[in-house]
Design a protein around this motif. Structure first.
Motif, PDB file in Angstrom:
ATOM      1  N   GLN A  87       0.834  -1.195   0.000  1.00  0.00           N
ATOM      2  CA  GLN A  87       0.000   0.000   0.000  1.00  0.00           C
ATOM      3  C   GLN A  87       0.871   1.249   0.000  1.00  0.00           C
ATOM      4  O   GLN A  87       0.636   2.191  -0.751  1.00  0.00           O
ATOM      5  CB  GLN A  87      -0.898  -0.024   1.233  1.00  0.00           C
ATOM      6  N   GLU A  88       1.901   1.215   0.827  1.00  0.00           N
ATOM      7  CA  GLU A  88       2.819   2.344   0.932  1.00  0.00           C
ATOM      8  C   GLU A  88       3.496   2.609  -0.415  1.00  0.00           C
ATOM      9  O   GLU A  88       3.576   3.737  -0.876  1.00  0.00           O
ATOM     10  CB  GLU A  88       3.862   2.012   2.004  1.00  0.00           C
ATOM     11  N   GLU A  89       3.950   1.524  -1.028  1.00  0.00           N
ATOM     12  CA  GLU A  89       4.648   1.678  -2.304  1.00  0.00           C
ATOM     13  C   GLU A  89       3.703   2.197  -3.378  1.00  0.00           C
ATOM     14  O   GLU A  89       4.067   3.045  -4.184  1.00  0.00           O
ATOM     15  CB  GLU A  89       5.244   0.332  -2.717  1.00  0.00           C
ATOM     16  N   MET A  90       2.474   1.700  -3.364  1.00  0.00           N
ATOM     17  CA  MET A  90       1.508   2.153  -4.364  1.00  0.00           C
ATOM     18  C   MET A  90       1.174   3.622  -4.169  1.00  0.00           C
ATOM     19  O   MET A  90       0.972   4.356  -5.133  1.00  0.00           O
ATOM     20  CB  MET A  90       0.228   1.307  -4.287  1.00  0.00           C
ATOM     21  N   THR A  91       1.116   4.049  -2.926  1.00  0.00           N
ATOM     22  CA  THR A  91       0.848   5.455  -2.653  1.00  0.00           C
ATOM     23  C   THR A  91       2.018   6.300  -3.131  1.00  0.00           C
ATOM     24  O   THR A  91       1.841   7.354  -3.731  1.00  0.00           O
ATOM     25  CB  THR A  91       0.628   5.678  -1.146  1.00  0.00           C
ATOM     26  N   GLN A  92       3.232   5.811  -2.887  1.00  0.00           N
ATOM     27  CA  GLN A  92       4.432   6.569  -3.244  1.00  0.00           C
ATOM     28  C   GLN A  92       4.583   6.734  -4.748  1.00  0.00           C
ATOM     29  O   GLN A  92       4.837   7.821  -5.235  1.00  0.00           O
ATOM     30  CB  GLN A  92       5.673   5.871  -2.688  1.00  0.00           C
ATOM     31  N   ASP A  93       4.427   5.641  -5.497  1.00  0.00           N
ATOM     32  CA  ASP A  93       4.677   5.765  -6.940  1.00  0.00           C
ATOM     33  C   ASP A  93       3.445   6.230  -7.708  1.00  0.00           C
ATOM     34  O   ASP A  93       3.428   6.227  -8.931  1.00  0.00           O
ATOM     35  CB  ASP A  93       5.245   4.466  -7.522  1.00  0.00           C
ATOM     36  N   GLY A  94       2.411   6.622  -6.984  1.00  0.00           N
ATOM     37  CA  GLY A  94       1.263   7.232  -7.642  1.00  0.00           C
ATOM     38  C   GLY A  94       0.299   6.253  -8.270  1.00  0.00           C
ATOM     39  O   GLY A  94      -0.700   6.643  -8.855  1.00  0.00           O
ATOM     40  N   THR A  95       0.590   4.974  -8.182  1.00  0.00           N
ATOM     41  CA  THR A  95      -0.306   3.971  -8.751  1.00  0.00           C
ATOM     42  C   THR A  95      -1.683   4.074  -8.132  1.00  0.00           C
ATOM     43  O   THR A  95      -2.694   3.830  -8.767  1.00  0.00           O
ATOM     44  CB  THR A  95       0.226   2.555  -8.519  1.00  0.00           C
ATOM     45  N   TRP A  96      -1.662   4.423  -6.870  1.00  0.00           N
ATOM     46  CA  TRP A  96      -2.914   4.467  -6.137  1.00  0.00           C
ATOM     47  C   TRP A  96      -3.840   5.528  -6.710  1.00  0.00           C
ATOM     48  O   TRP A  96      -4.993   5.272  -6.996  1.00  0.00           O
ATOM     49  CB  TRP A  96      -2.604   4.727  -4.660  1.00  0.00           C
ATOM     50  N   GLN A  97      -3.274   6.752  -6.958  1.00  0.00           N
ATOM     51  CA  GLN A  97      -4.070   7.831  -7.524  1.00  0.00           C
ATOM     52  C   GLN A  97      -4.551   7.443  -8.913  1.00  0.00           C
ATOM     53  O   GLN A  97      -5.694   7.659  -9.274  1.00  0.00           O
ATOM     54  CB  GLN A  97      -3.241   9.119  -7.611  1.00  0.00           C
ATOM     55  N   MET A  98      -3.631   6.834  -9.682  1.00  0.00           N
ATOM     56  CA  MET A  98      -3.973   6.440 -11.032  1.00  0.00           C
ATOM     57  C   MET A  98      -5.163   5.480 -11.038  1.00  0.00           C
ATOM     58  O   MET A  98      -6.103   5.617 -11.794  1.00  0.00           O
ATOM     59  CB  MET A  98      -2.763   5.760 -11.668  1.00  0.00           C
ATOM     60  N   ILE A  99      -5.091   4.553 -10.135  1.00  0.00           N
ATOM     61  CA  ILE A  99      -6.156   3.569 -10.042  1.00  0.00           C
ATOM     62  C   ILE A  99      -7.480   4.245  -9.733  1.00  0.00           C
ATOM     63  O   ILE A  99      -8.523   3.902 -10.253  1.00  0.00           O
ATOM     64  CB  ILE A  99      -5.819   2.520  -8.969  1.00  0.00           C
ATOM     65  N   ASN A 100      -7.394   5.275  -8.923  1.00  0.00           N
ATOM     66  CA  ASN A 100      -8.617   5.936  -8.513  1.00  0.00           C
ATOM     67  C   ASN A 100      -9.247   6.774  -9.613  1.00  0.00           C
ATOM     68  O   ASN A 100     -10.421   7.076  -9.563  1.00  0.00           O
ATOM     69  CB  ASN A 100      -8.339   6.825  -7.297  1.00  0.00           C
ATOM     70  N   THR A 101      -8.419   7.220 -10.591  1.00  0.00           N
ATOM     71  CA  THR A 101      -8.973   8.095 -11.612  1.00  0.00           C
ATOM     72  C   THR A 101      -9.327   7.360 -12.889  1.00  0.00           C
ATOM     73  O   THR A 101     -10.225   7.767 -13.604  1.00  0.00           O
ATOM     74  CB  THR A 101      -7.971   9.226 -11.950  1.00  0.00           C
ATOM     75  N   GLN A 102      -8.614   6.303 -13.197  1.00  0.00           N
ATOM     76  CA  GLN A 102      -8.898   5.606 -14.452  1.00  0.00           C
ATOM     77  C   GLN A 102     -10.032   4.603 -14.294  1.00  0.00           C
ATOM     78  O   GLN A 102     -10.160   3.977 -13.268  1.00  0.00           O
ATOM     79  CB  GLN A 102      -7.653   4.853 -14.919  1.00  0.00           C
ATOM     80  N   SER A 103     -10.749   4.450 -15.377  1.00  0.00           N
ATOM     81  CA  SER A 103     -11.885   3.532 -15.260  1.00  0.00           C
ATOM     82  C   SER A 103     -11.414   2.089 -15.205  1.00  0.00           C
ATOM     83  O   SER A 103     -11.975   1.265 -14.499  1.00  0.00           O
ATOM     84  CB  SER A 103     -12.848   3.732 -16.426  1.00  0.00           C
ATOM     85  N   THR A 104     -10.371   1.764 -15.986  1.00  0.00           N
ATOM     86  CA  THR A 104      -9.862   0.395 -15.898  1.00  0.00           C
ATOM     87  C   THR A 104      -9.280   0.155 -14.526  1.00  0.00           C
ATOM     88  O   THR A 104      -9.356  -0.936 -13.983  1.00  0.00           O
ATOM     89  CB  THR A 104      -8.775   0.142 -16.954  1.00  0.00           C
ATOM     90  N   GLY A 105      -8.688   1.246 -14.012  1.00  0.00           N
ATOM     91  CA  GLY A 105      -8.129   1.136 -12.664  1.00  0.00           C
ATOM     92  C   GLY A 105      -9.231   0.894 -11.662  1.00  0.00           C
ATOM     93  O   GLY A 105      -9.091   0.119 -10.730  1.00  0.00           O
TER      94      GLY A 105
END
Lengths: 266, 443
Positions: A87-105
């Motif tokens: 979770q920490e790593e996903m938050t750091q590299d921005g994957t988390w935000q990306m997931i939240n904005t993209q529909s596939t995400g």
């Protein structure tokens, strides 16, 4: 059955099919083929996919942990730390935000939160069996108690679908998904995991509006005949030949056994 | 005795075998007593089986060192905690012998919650000729008693009795993973996931909490105690290991609650080997002081390490147990094997260490020659007095004859528990429901 691993087509004990290289960050390999089961969302690099799968797997393990009154604390803590780390790593590299904005995400986020897909074996889905009780655990997970069983069922199938179909399905399904779900479910898991109160089993099941009867049915291999009595269900469970055959379940019979014992005792 | 493990010939005897084995028959702990004359095993069914070494006989010299069943008893029963609605397994987690003080033997056995002190003693005489009871123990009709007689002790067949002498209960909220008898022989400790308690053998209704790592807020819990042991000679010193791969040495003279360690052993993480599984595989599954008390040995998932008590920043020796599994960690995480708790043992002179692996393989490392060997505990190779052949796991590329490839290892056959005779080269290896005893070849 709810013990099915995250990617249902993968044999549980086969060491070859997945992550042969392990999950080292240095070992990123864009060409790596993970059995084609995730082909529908190839846009995301394979490292992220692997990380996502690991996260999913960990969440299932945690969920199973907190079904037990006294899980193996060492194991639970190590899994929880792994989830925190991801979770920490996903938050750091921005994957988390990306997931939240993209529909596939959004799809994978839902996949992550909706643990009910983990409650189903691919074979049963293919046969289209309707099994009451499947959705019960996901409610605990999503914190959405208003949903009734059949609704959860439809979500479950749709969550499963994009793995083999196109991701368009996601646009139509469930527009009002709660984005805070992930954090919430994590917190719930940690809480339950660490909550040593004697009531934890009751707490867990109190959020489930189905009776123990349904849980039994679920644990006994999703019989298509739901009118089966309590004891019949248990008998069926003890003789694996009569259950809906799923080799994955057998490997975890002991765990299941334990759960069933608890249910019977209480 | 020849210490070179690779050239040493080992003959075996095969003791415990149930082809109809059930879950309850799975051996969960193995321990020699201080002389090596007795060997105790505990199983998932709560039973303790004690083996005794056969006396050397002149006409059958090859039979020297064979162990036969001496006593079997039910140490723990399954229980149900109605208050917590919780089932307490009968599985024996650990057995520890007390040093022998008289003709009887004493041992501690523990399940998840309760430690018991057992006395194992022999009886070869029985009293006969009571006045008020007959031979079957029934009261006699007083009118029939016409004379007084003196009861006498008559010889009878040897009987071994196990009697529970103390029950140390209700002190652990979490699962007990270790017990350790102190060198003062008056106290012992029991460690669970978050706390360590100190007991006196004579007092069952109270214990002292000497370590407590439970955070006030359980959501902050990120570390648990995985094993603990007293120093073999200094009764004030003990160590405990954690799931984060660290070892803390504590001195009970500093304060009653040993929250502050005296020494902290930790190896810096190798950044090139970092992965999501780094923490899980560094979690320590066993910690053992050397007989000399100078070194500590720790086992984590892939390695066994030897630490010098005088050097905290890194181990002095690291041995790879099954490094070929490093590329399989995700699968091992998925099937939960990564959480297996392998134990490790020293030989009598602290020069060789032994620990288990998968596929019924176990490993020995000679600390002086740096040679290592992989052996297999299996029924096929273990005919009585057969000689064990070293096994090799082939990594990558071509597989040579007699080698086994990583992919064909059986991960359901694991050797978690082993024991080494305190002074001789006799080892006991628990492989699921079978106990194998191997020893140096007798000429």
């Amino acid at each position: 059955m709810f013990l099915t691993p995250v990617v249902p087509h993968r044999p549980f004990y086969n060491l070859d099919t997945m992550f042969v290289r392990g999950l080292k960050r240095k070992c990123f390999d864009g060409e790596e083929d993970i059995e084609g089961t995730l082909a529908g969302i190839k846009a995301i690099p394979s490292y992220n996919l692997q990380r996502q799968s690991l996260l999913d797997m960990s969440l299932v393990k945690l969920q199973l942990c907190h079904m037990l009154v006294e899980p193996n604390l060492c194991r639970s803590v190590l899994i929880a730390n792994t989830v925190r780390q991801i979770q920490e790593e996903m938050t750091q590299d921005g994957t988390w935000q990306m997931i939240n904005t993209q529909s596939t995400g959004q799809a994978s986020l839902d996949r992550l939160v909706s643990t009910d897909i983990l409650c189903r074996s691919s074979r049963e889905q293919a046969e289209g069996k309707h099994v009451p009780g499947y959705g019960t655990f996901s409610k605990d997970f999503e914190g959405d108690q208003a949903q009734d069983s059949s609704e959860t069922m439809s979500t479950a199938s749709s969550v499963q679908a994009p793995r083999n179909l196109q991701s368009d399905v996601w646009e139509m399904e469930n527009p009002q998904e709660n984005k805070g779900n992930f954090q919430k479910s994590l917190d719930q898991i940690f809480e339950t995991l660490e909550n040593k109160s004697p009531n934890s089993v009751e707490d867990l099941f109190s959020e489930v509006d189905n009776s123990y009867y349904d849980l039994d049915t679920m644990l006994t291999g999703m019989m298509s005949n739901t009118k089966m009595g309590h004891c019949d269900g248990l008998e069926t469970f003890s003789s694996p030949t009569t259950t809906t055959s799923n080799s994955n379940c057998k490997s975890d019979l002991n765990e299941l056994d334990h759960i069933v014992e608890i249910l019977v005792e209480s | 005795m020849e210490e070179d493990v690779e050239t040493r010939k080992i003959s075996s005897s095969f003791l415990r075998d149930h082809s109809y084995a059930t879950e309850a028959d799975i051996i969960s702990t193995v321990e020699f007593n201080h002389t090596g004359e007795l060997l105790a095993t505990g199983d998932k069914g709560g039973r303790v089986v004690i083996f005794q070494r056969e006396q050397e006989s002149k006409n059958q010299p090859h039979r020297r060192g064979e162990y036969n069943v001496y006593s079997t008893f039910q140490s723990h029963e399954p229980e149900f905690d109605y208050l917590k609605s919780l089932e307490i397994e009968e599985k024996i987690n650990k057995i520890r012998w007390l040093p022998q003080q008289n003709a009887a033997y004493f041992l501690l056995s523990t399940n998840d919650k309760t430690v018991k002190l057992w006395k194992v003693s022999e009886r070869d005489k029985r009293p006969e000729g009571y006045n008020l009871k007959d031979e079957d123990g029934r009261l006699r009709d007083p009118s029939m008693i016409t004379m007084l007689r003196v009861p006498v002790l008559r010889p009878m067949d040897l009987m071994v009795e196990a009697t529970p002498r103390r029950v140390f209960a209700n002190a652990h909220t979490y699962h007990i993973n270790s017990i350790s008898v102190n060198s003062d022989y008056e106290t012992y400790m029991s460690a669970d996931d978050l706390r360590i308690n100190l007991w006196n053998f004579e007092i069952t209704n109270q214990s002292f909490n000497i370590v407590d790592i439970k955070p006030a807020n359980m959501e902050e819990l990120t570390e648990v105690i995985t094993a603990a042991e007293f120093h073999p000679h200094h009764c004030n010193t003990f160590v405990y290991s954690s799931s984060k791969g660290t070892i803390r040495l504590c001195d009970m003279r500093t304060s009653a609650l040993c929250d502050r360690h005296a020494k902290f052993f930790e190896e810096p993480e190798d950044p090139s080997n970092r992965s999501f599984f780094s923490e899980i595989i560094s979690s320590i599954s066993d910690v053992k002081f050397s007989h000399s008390g100078r070194y500590i040995m720790t086992r984590d998932y892939l390695t066994v390490k030897v630490w010098d008590l005088n050097m905290e920043n890194r181990p002095i020796e690291t041995y790879q147990v099954h490094d070929y599994l490093r590329s399989k960690l995700c699968s091992l995480y998925e099937n939960d094997c990564i959480f297996d708790k392998f134990e490790c043992v020293w030989n009598g002179s602290d020069s060789v260490i032994m620990t288990g692996s998968y596929n019924n393989f176990f490993r020995m490392f000679d600390r002086n020659t740096k040679r290592d060997v992989t052996l297999e505990a299996s029924r096929e190779n273990s005919k009585p007095r057969a000689i064990l052949k070293p096994r090799k796991v082939c990594v990558g590329g071509k597989r040579r004859k007699d080698e086994i490839s990583v992919d064909s290892l059986d991960f359901s056959k694991k050797i978690l528990h082993t024991a080494w005779h305190p002074s001789e080269n006799i080892i006991a290896v628990a492989a699921t429901n079978n106990l194998y005893i191997f020893q140096d070849k007798v000429n």
